[in-house]
Design an enzyme around this catalytic site. Structure first.
Site, PDB file in Angstrom:
ATOM      1  N   PHE A 189       0.830  -1.207   0.000  1.00 37.08           N
ATOM      2  CA  PHE A 189       0.000   0.000   0.000  1.00 37.08           C
ATOM      3  C   PHE A 189       0.865   1.258   0.000  1.00 37.08           C
ATOM      4  O   PHE A 189       1.734   1.423   0.870  1.00 37.08           O
ATOM      5  CB  PHE A 189      -0.899  -0.039   1.242  1.00 37.08           C
ATOM      6  CG  PHE A 189      -1.869   1.092   1.376  1.00 37.08           C
ATOM      7  CD1 PHE A 189      -2.973   1.183   0.540  1.00 37.08           C
ATOM      8  CD2 PHE A 189      -1.691   2.063   2.355  1.00 37.08           C
ATOM      9  CE1 PHE A 189      -3.886   2.225   0.670  1.00 37.08           C
ATOM     10  CE2 PHE A 189      -2.599   3.100   2.501  1.00 37.08           C
ATOM     11  CZ  PHE A 189      -3.693   3.182   1.649  1.00 37.08           C
ATOM     12  N   SER A 226       3.186  -6.945   2.753  1.00 39.82           N
ATOM     13  CA  SER A 226       2.223  -6.045   3.379  1.00 39.82           C
ATOM     14  C   SER A 226       0.848  -6.151   2.715  1.00 39.82           C
ATOM     15  O   SER A 226       0.247  -7.229   2.718  1.00 39.82           O
ATOM     16  CB  SER A 226       2.768  -4.616   3.327  1.00 39.82           C
ATOM     17  OG  SER A 226       2.016  -3.758   4.134  1.00 39.82           O
ATOM     18  N   MET A 227       0.327  -5.071   2.115  1.00 41.35           N
ATOM     19  CA  MET A 227      -0.944  -5.198   1.402  1.00 41.35           C
ATOM     20  C   MET A 227      -0.820  -6.199   0.268  1.00 41.35           C
ATOM     21  O   MET A 227      -1.794  -6.893  -0.072  1.00 41.35           O
ATOM     22  CB  MET A 227      -1.405  -3.849   0.847  1.00 41.35           C
ATOM     23  CG  MET A 227      -2.745  -3.941   0.111  1.00 41.35           C
ATOM     24  SD  MET A 227      -3.342  -2.374  -0.572  1.00 41.35           S
ATOM     25  CE  MET A 227      -2.313  -2.243  -2.044  1.00 41.35           C
ATOM     26  N   ASP A 238       7.992  -4.186  13.781  1.00 42.92           N
ATOM     27  CA  ASP A 238       7.432  -3.642  12.548  1.00 42.92           C
ATOM     28  C   ASP A 238       6.593  -2.431  12.940  1.00 42.92           C
ATOM     29  O   ASP A 238       5.661  -2.548  13.734  1.00 42.92           O
ATOM     30  CB  ASP A 238       6.565  -4.714  11.866  1.00 42.92           C
ATOM     31  CG  ASP A 238       5.991  -4.297  10.526  1.00 42.92           C
ATOM     32  OD1 ASP A 238       5.745  -3.094  10.328  1.00 42.92           O
ATOM     33  OD2 ASP A 238       5.756  -5.180   9.681  1.00 42.92           O
ATOM     34  N   HIS A 258       9.469  -3.321   8.657  1.00 42.85           N
ATOM     35  CA  HIS A 258       8.338  -3.687   7.803  1.00 42.85           C
ATOM     36  C   HIS A 258       8.748  -4.075   6.377  1.00 42.85           C
ATOM     37  O   HIS A 258       8.339  -5.125   5.879  1.00 42.85           O
ATOM     38  CB  HIS A 258       7.331  -2.542   7.746  1.00 42.85           C
ATOM     39  CG  HIS A 258       6.123  -2.864   6.935  1.00 42.85           C
ATOM     40  ND1 HIS A 258       5.239  -3.884   7.286  1.00 42.85           N
ATOM     41  CD2 HIS A 258       5.640  -2.350   5.764  1.00 42.85           C
ATOM     42  CE1 HIS A 258       4.273  -3.961   6.384  1.00 42.85           C
ATOM     43  NE2 HIS A 258       4.493  -3.049   5.449  1.00 42.85           N
TER      44      HIS A 258
END
Length: 260
Positions: free
Chosen positions: A25, A93-94, A194, A224
């Site tokens: 994202f 992530s996303m 994270d 992250h």
């Protein structure tokens, strides 16, 4: 529209094992390009799309939503399936959340899933206010470059467009209900420290999926964006070994062997 440096989509036609790699994202393909390159160099067919609204300016993302992002990775999955005998879906992530939804919806068409610091929820008190706040405030502070490694940076927006954040939140709520549909082998790697997606998201995903073949790995030295961080090599090696285990080492490395 000019792209940010490194935001270009990437595609490599290799062997009969394909991998779809999904970025996160407000990020871009740059954050996972080393991962895609590593897989391509070993003879795999690789697709790394640029998600709509990403890789240019945050204003372009403001008019997109989760349906646009998911449609893009869904199209790439079908393109890979047309030329590959087996296809895996990877994501950061996303991108990990998108990969999990692909697995939930496409069943046997996806041979396995590998996710790094996958998102499951938009956190914080402000998240619940997004439906209203997004009409009053256009953006919030960016989330790019949460990386422990000195000198490493992520190509991403310095602002988060709140209309897009609201759509992302709704997507994650929908995905959480669909996670029990994920039955494929799963490799989940996450960072204990994270500052964007807490470890609780990975724990929630592991508790919700129906996969019987599940491997969890901790990325102790990374934040992250672990694909650009100290544990990047571990991610690349572990994910390639994951494919090799499920396809047979010869099948996974077929293209690389063929190039000598």
């Amino acid at each position: 529209m000019l792209l940010l440096p490194g935001a270009e989509p990437f595609r490599h036609d290799g062997g009969e094992v394909g991998v779809l790699v999904c970025h996160g994202f407000t990020g871009s393909p740059q954050s996972v390009r080393p991962w895609a390159d590593y897989l391509a160099e070993r003879g795999l067919s690789v697709a790394l799309p640029l998600l709509p609204g990403h890789g240019t300016r945050w204003q372009d993302m403001q008019i997109t939503g989760w349906q646009d992002w998911y449609a893009e990775v869904d199209r790439e999955l079908w393109r890979l399936r047309e030329r590959c005998a087996q296809v895996f879906v990877f994501g950061l992530s996303m991108g990990g959340a998108l990969a999990l939804r692909l697995a939930a919806h496409h069943g046997d068409a996806v041979s396995g899933v590998c996710v790094v610091n996958p998102a499951n929820k938009v956190h914080g008190l402000a998240a619940k206010a997004l439906p209203v706040v997004r009409h009053l405030v256009r953006t919030s502070k960016g989330i790019a470059s949460d990386i422990a490694k000195d000198g490493a940076t992520e190509t991403g927006y310095d602002r988060v467009p709140l209309h897009a954040a609201h759509s992302f939140r709704r997507f994650l709520q929908r995905l959480d209900a669909e996670l029990p549909l994920v039955t494929q082998p799963l490799l989940l790697m996450h960072s204990p420290e994270d500052h964007v997606v807490p470890p609780a998201d990975s724990a929630r995903i592991l508790s919700r999926v129906s996969s019987r073949d599940v491997t969890e790995r901790l990325l102790e030295r990374s934040y992250h964006v672990a694909t650009l961080d100290h544990d990047a090599g571990t991610i690349f090696d572990e994910s390639y070994a994951f494919i090799g285990r499920l396809t047979g080492a010869a099948a996974a490395g077929e293209g690389a062997a063929g190039r000598g």
